[in-house]
Design a protein around this motif. Structure first.
Motif, PDB file in Angstrom:
ATOM      1  N   GLY A  22      70.802  28.910  62.132  1.00  5.03           N
ATOM      2  CA  GLY A  22      70.880  29.512  63.349  1.00  5.03           C
ATOM      3  C   GLY A  22      72.013  30.479  63.132  1.00  5.03           C
ATOM      4  O   GLY A  22      72.731  30.923  64.015  1.00  5.03           O
ATOM      5  N   LYS A  23      72.668  30.495  61.869  1.00  8.09           N
ATOM      6  CA  LYS A  23      74.001  31.244  61.469  1.00  8.09           C
ATOM      7  C   LYS A  23      73.697  32.532  61.115  1.00  8.09           C
ATOM      8  O   LYS A  23      73.735  32.574  59.818  1.00  8.09           O
ATOM      9  CB  LYS A  23      74.930  30.213  60.585  1.00  8.09           C
TER      10      LYS A  23
ATOM     11  N   MET B 130      71.234  31.675  51.861  1.00 10.75           N
ATOM     12  CA  MET B 130      70.930  32.717  52.981  1.00 10.75           C
ATOM     13  C   MET B 130      69.966  31.810  53.933  1.00 10.75           C
ATOM     14  O   MET B 130      69.789  31.882  55.143  1.00 10.75           O
ATOM     15  CB  MET B 130      70.449  33.994  52.408  1.00 10.75           C
ATOM     16  N   ILE B 131      68.884  31.409  53.225  1.00 11.47           N
ATOM     17  CA  ILE B 131      67.763  30.916  54.069  1.00 11.47           C
ATOM     18  C   ILE B 131      68.335  29.566  54.957  1.00 11.47           C
ATOM     19  O   ILE B 131      67.785  29.542  56.169  1.00 11.47           O
ATOM     20  CB  ILE B 131      66.595  30.420  53.165  1.00 11.47           C
ATOM     21  N   LYS B 132      69.260  28.784  54.229  1.00 11.19           N
ATOM     22  CA  LYS B 132      69.626  27.691  54.886  1.00 11.19           C
ATOM     23  C   LYS B 132      70.445  28.052  56.136  1.00 11.19           C
ATOM     24  O   LYS B 132      70.309  27.570  57.399  1.00 11.19           O
ATOM     25  CB  LYS B 132      70.771  27.025  54.032  1.00 11.19           C
ATOM     26  N   PHE B 133      71.179  29.426  55.939  1.00 14.49           N
ATOM     27  CA  PHE B 133      72.028  29.665  57.090  1.00 14.49           C
ATOM     28  C   PHE B 133      71.032  30.307  58.400  1.00 14.49           C
ATOM     29  O   PHE B 133      71.395  29.960  59.513  1.00 14.49           O
ATOM     30  CB  PHE B 133      72.881  31.112  56.834  1.00 14.49           C
ATOM     31  N   LEU B 134      70.080  30.814  57.891  1.00 13.58           N
ATOM     32  CA  LEU B 134      69.012  31.397  58.946  1.00 13.58           C
ATOM     33  C   LEU B 134      68.343  29.887  59.892  1.00 13.58           C
ATOM     34  O   LEU B 134      68.201  30.190  60.858  1.00 13.58           O
ATOM     35  CB  LEU B 134      67.834  32.150  58.259  1.00 13.58           C
ATOM     36  N   PHE B 135      68.018  29.183  58.826  1.00 15.58           N
ATOM     37  CA  PHE B 135      67.514  27.858  59.628  1.00 15.58           C
ATOM     38  C   PHE B 135      68.283  27.114  60.646  1.00 15.58           C
ATOM     39  O   PHE B 135      68.073  26.629  61.517  1.00 15.58           O
ATOM     40  CB  PHE B 135      66.881  26.792  58.677  1.00 15.58           C
TER      41      PHE B 135
ATOM     42  N   TRP C 299      73.658  37.145  57.005  1.00 16.53           N
ATOM     43  CA  TRP C 299      73.896  38.735  57.001  1.00 16.53           C
ATOM     44  C   TRP C 299      75.040  38.808  55.892  1.00 16.53           C
ATOM     45  O   TRP C 299      74.905  39.628  55.073  1.00 16.53           O
ATOM     46  CB  TRP C 299      74.307  39.283  58.329  1.00 16.53           C
ATOM     47  N   ALA C 300      76.068  37.922  56.023  1.00 13.66           N
ATOM     48  CA  ALA C 300      77.174  38.386  54.981  1.00 13.66           C
ATOM     49  C   ALA C 300      76.670  38.063  53.416  1.00 13.66           C
ATOM     50  O   ALA C 300      77.092  38.735  52.576  1.00 13.66           O
ATOM     51  CB  ALA C 300      78.423  37.192  55.471  1.00 13.66           C
ATOM     52  N   VAL C 301      75.988  36.785  53.465  1.00 13.18           N
ATOM     53  CA  VAL C 301      75.141  36.594  52.031  1.00 13.18           C
ATOM     54  C   VAL C 301      74.481  37.426  51.271  1.00 13.18           C
ATOM     55  O   VAL C 301      74.336  37.964  50.409  1.00 13.18           O
ATOM     56  CB  VAL C 301      74.638  35.267  52.014  1.00 13.18           C
ATOM     57  N   SER C 302      73.385  38.034  52.426  1.00 15.19           N
ATOM     58  CA  SER C 302      72.756  39.365  51.993  1.00 15.19           C
ATOM     59  C   SER C 302      73.480  40.553  51.911  1.00 15.19           C
ATOM     60  O   SER C 302      73.176  41.015  50.816  1.00 15.19           O
ATOM     61  CB  SER C 302      71.808  39.538  53.327  1.00 15.19           C
TER      62      SER C 302
END
Length: 72
Positions: free
Chosen positions: A8-9, A1-6, A14-17
């Motif tokens: 820019g996805k 999830m953190i990787k997606f935030l970094f 949000w889907a992982v969350s």
């Protein structure tokens, strides 16, 4: 999830969350269901020793040759 935030996805993050939220929200509910339908282990007739060892090393090739005291 953190990787997606970094990366820019935000939609993927949000889907992982949401997946994590669903898992933790329903964890105990699922555990209760599992406990309700699980069966106790039937040990009656289980052989205590290794059948493979008895077959190859002890040369016991028939089920009737197995010793009765080695069963539960």
């Amino acid at each position: 999830m953190i990787k997606f935030l970094f990366d820019g996805k935000s939609a993927d993050a949000w889907a992982v969350s949401r997946g994590h939220q669903y898992f933790f929200k329903n964890f105990f509910k699922t555990a209760r269901k599992r406990k309700k339908y699980s069966q106790k282990e039937n040990k009656k007739g289980r052989y205590k020793k290794s059948i493979i060892w008895d077959y190859y090393v002890n040369k016991i090739h028939k089920f009737s040759q197995l010793h009765d005291n080695n069963f539960h």
